[in-house]
Design an enzyme around this catalytic site. Structure first.
Site, mmCIF file in Angstrom:
data_model
loop_
_atom_site.group_PDB
_atom_site.id
_atom_site.type_symbol
_atom_site.label_atom_id
_atom_site.label_comp_id
_atom_site.label_asym_id
_atom_site.label_seq_id
_atom_site.Cartn_x
_atom_site.Cartn_y
_atom_site.Cartn_z
ATOM 1 N N LYS A 130 10.565 4.775 39.349
ATOM 2 C CA LYS A 130 11.862 4.196 38.975
ATOM 3 C C LYS A 130 12.719 4.051 40.221
ATOM 4 O O LYS A 130 12.746 4.948 41.073
ATOM 5 C CB LYS A 130 12.537 5.095 37.935
ATOM 6 N N SER A 188 17.174 3.683 30.192
ATOM 7 C CA SER A 188 17.244 2.870 31.379
ATOM 8 C C SER A 188 15.923 2.780 32.152
ATOM 9 O O SER A 188 15.780 1.911 33.024
ATOM 10 C CB SER A 188 18.316 3.432 32.328
ATOM 11 N N SER A 205 16.818 8.251 28.568
ATOM 12 C CA SER A 205 16.258 7.124 29.323
ATOM 13 C C SER A 205 14.788 7.205 29.666
ATOM 14 O O SER A 205 14.231 6.224 30.167
ATOM 15 C CB SER A 205 17.044 6.914 30.609
#
Ligand code: GLN
Length: 521
Positions: A81, A156, A180
């Site tokens: 990420k 996210s 997330s």
């Protein structure tokens, strides 16, 4: 040798065996994923940056130099990420304000797996500063859910989840502040785990809400999740909130749940769960009982206050953490200014997206002197009540189970105009972050052709118990479906969804997205 290996199904466990037994070379394995990225990334957009050349080069080096001394994760293709800083590799956090940021160090969690010689494929897309539940807040354009390209992958960590689901990465790292990791894992039909607060170092994770943020794995199986977690977990002198786990993460083998007591919180099941999700949840609860566990209804009475408390605490912490992006120290600087104050204002005005600005304003307001006690102080008290609810529940049960998300993946654009509707996506995950507990989401079936996630929550540092139970349950569920890359909106309107493999249904993201910059990996 690589023929027949399907990146939509291959697990890290199996890939590792193939590598160790010499049945496949690291470079061949990496090529499978780079080829899949080339095939589907135009449609999915799971990455902000693909580091293809470096990945290929590094995998070849592993083949040449390491031979029998390969580390535990050597050669396994991984997505990271883009809120974890990676030395020499641009780290944007999904924001224009960090669009050209070159970190000078590497996050501890990433450094650990780099030390194991994983192959980084690229930096995964995400909501700007990890604020969001759909990855639509990324400054680099949204990610699409490979199960249905008309829908969001969740957020996210939507890029990380979509990359794993789409076979563009063997596994991935994400971060979870209010859901997330678990919510995108649920929406993309993969496994996602948020460890106990403090179990994984946050050093080098771009801070959103420091008392809630945790890094964790997104993988195809629970076994893989344990395999990755055991490498990233542990005390780090660079993060004073990190702690050593009471015992090492074990690789799960359990097939039964005999004697396990599971609690089903009335408040979660009542919280507007859509019928298709609820029926998959109930079927999974029946499976838990068949495996020898008992399920009882429990109450977490302060659940309704968790979301409001989170949306004071998280923005308050974010407003403080994001003060550092001033156009001087990092990344983007506006050229539309004549003096220093104007430069700060223009940089932040141009560099941050609307959701980030909304949170900074809420947080600044909640922390302002006249309102501090009324909002922030009150929210912290509510947080204590939420935590005590869990303490009381864990005196009666070993684990708490619930749906991960109240709905399956929703259509792109359907919630962007209504932040409160978007915030509801995390109703079952946010209380867990407020209490700092570990939780895992596993796929438990499909509803209307889209995956449904099942969440298991444990007491602090019960990672091994959680992984064992999730592994046994995963075996009983036997989820084998893979995404089809269909586009329901295109299909229902006729043309756009019938795209050939590799043909984008949308214009691709910014130019730099696929640019394989001359970077370290
Ligand atoms: N969706 C939640 C938010 O927008 C949680 C985000 C997260 O876990 N990073 O804040």
């Amino acid at each position: 040798m690589t023929a027949g290996l399907d990146p939509l199904r291959l697990t890290a466990r199996e890939a590792r065996r193939l590598l160790t037994d010499g049945e496949i070379a690291a470079s061949e394995l990496t090529k499978i994923y780079l080829d899949q990225i080339a095939r589907v990334e135009d449609r999915v957009h799971a990455f902000i940056l693909v580091t293809a050349d470096n990945a290929a080069k590094y995998a070849t080096e592993i083949d040449r130099e390491m031979g029998a001394t390969r580390g535990a994760l050597a050669g396994l293709p991984t997505a990271i990420k883009d809120n974890m800083v990676t030395e020499g590799v641009t780290t944007t956090c999904g924001s224009k304000i960090l669009g050209n940021y070159q970190p000078v160090y590497t996050a501890t969690a990433v450094r650990r797996i780099w030390g194991d010689h994983i192959v980084m494929l690229g930096k995964a897309n995400m909501d700007e500063f990890a604020m969001g539940s759909s990855t639509e807040n990324s400054a680099f354009g949204p990610t699409r859910n490979p199960w249905d390209l008309a829908t969001v992958p969740g957020g996210s960590s939507g890029g990380s989840a979509a990359a794993v689901a789409a076979g563009e990465a063997l596994w991935a790292l994400g971060s979870d502040t209010g859901g997330s990791i678990r919510q995108p894992a649920a929406l993309c039909g993969v496994v996602g785990m948020k460890p106990t607060y403090g179990a994984v170092s946050r050093y080098g994770l771009v801070a959103f809400a420091s008392s809630l943020d945790q890094i964790g794995p997104l993988t195809r199986t629970v076994y893989d999740c344990a395999l990755l977690l055991r490498r990233i977990a542990g005390h780090d002198p660079c993060d004073s909130t990190s702690v050593a786990l009471p015992s090492e993460i074990e690789l799960p083998t359990a097939e039964r749940l005999d004697g396990l007591r599971c609690g089903i919180p009335t408040e979660y099941v009542a919280a507007g769960i859509e019928p298709g999700v609820l029926s998959r949840f109930e079927q999974t609860v029946a499976l838990i009982e068949e495996l020898g566990a008992t399920c009882v209804e429990i109450s977490l009475p302060h659940t309704e206050y968790a979301l409001p408390a989170y949306y004071i605490i998280a923005p308050a912490e974010a407003s403080a953490n994001l003060a550092r992006f001033d156009g001087v120290r990092y990344g983007y600087r506006s050229v539309h200014a004549d003096d220093l104050t104007e430069m700060y204002e223009a940089t932040r005005g141009e560099g941050f997206g609307p959701e980030v600005k909304r949170r900074i304003m809420i947080g600044t307001y909640a922390l302002s002197s006249g309102y501090y006690q009324a909002y922030y102080g009150q929210a912290q008290k509510v947080r204590t009540l939420v935590r005590r609810d869990f303490d009381t529940a864990f005196a009666q049960v070993d684990l708490i189970v619930s749906p991960t998300s109240p709905t399956v993946a929703f259509c792109l654009g359907s919630r962007t105009a209504d932040p409160l509707a978007m915030y509801q996506s995390d109703i079952c995950t946010i209380p867990v972050n407020l209490a700092g507990l570990p939780a895992i989401s596993i796929p438990c079936g499909l509803s209307d052709h889209l995956p449904v996630g099942f969440q298991l929550v444990g007491p602090a540092f019960s990672e091994n118990r959680l992984l064992a139970a999730a592994h046994a349950l995963e075996g009983a569920i036997g989820f084998t479906a893979v995404p089809t890359f269909c586009d329901s909106r295109g299909a229902s309107h006729g043309a756009a969804g019938q795209a050939e493999p590799g043909a984008p249904t949308e214009p691709a993201g910014p130019d730099r997205r696929a640019a394989d910059e001359d970077q370290r990996r």
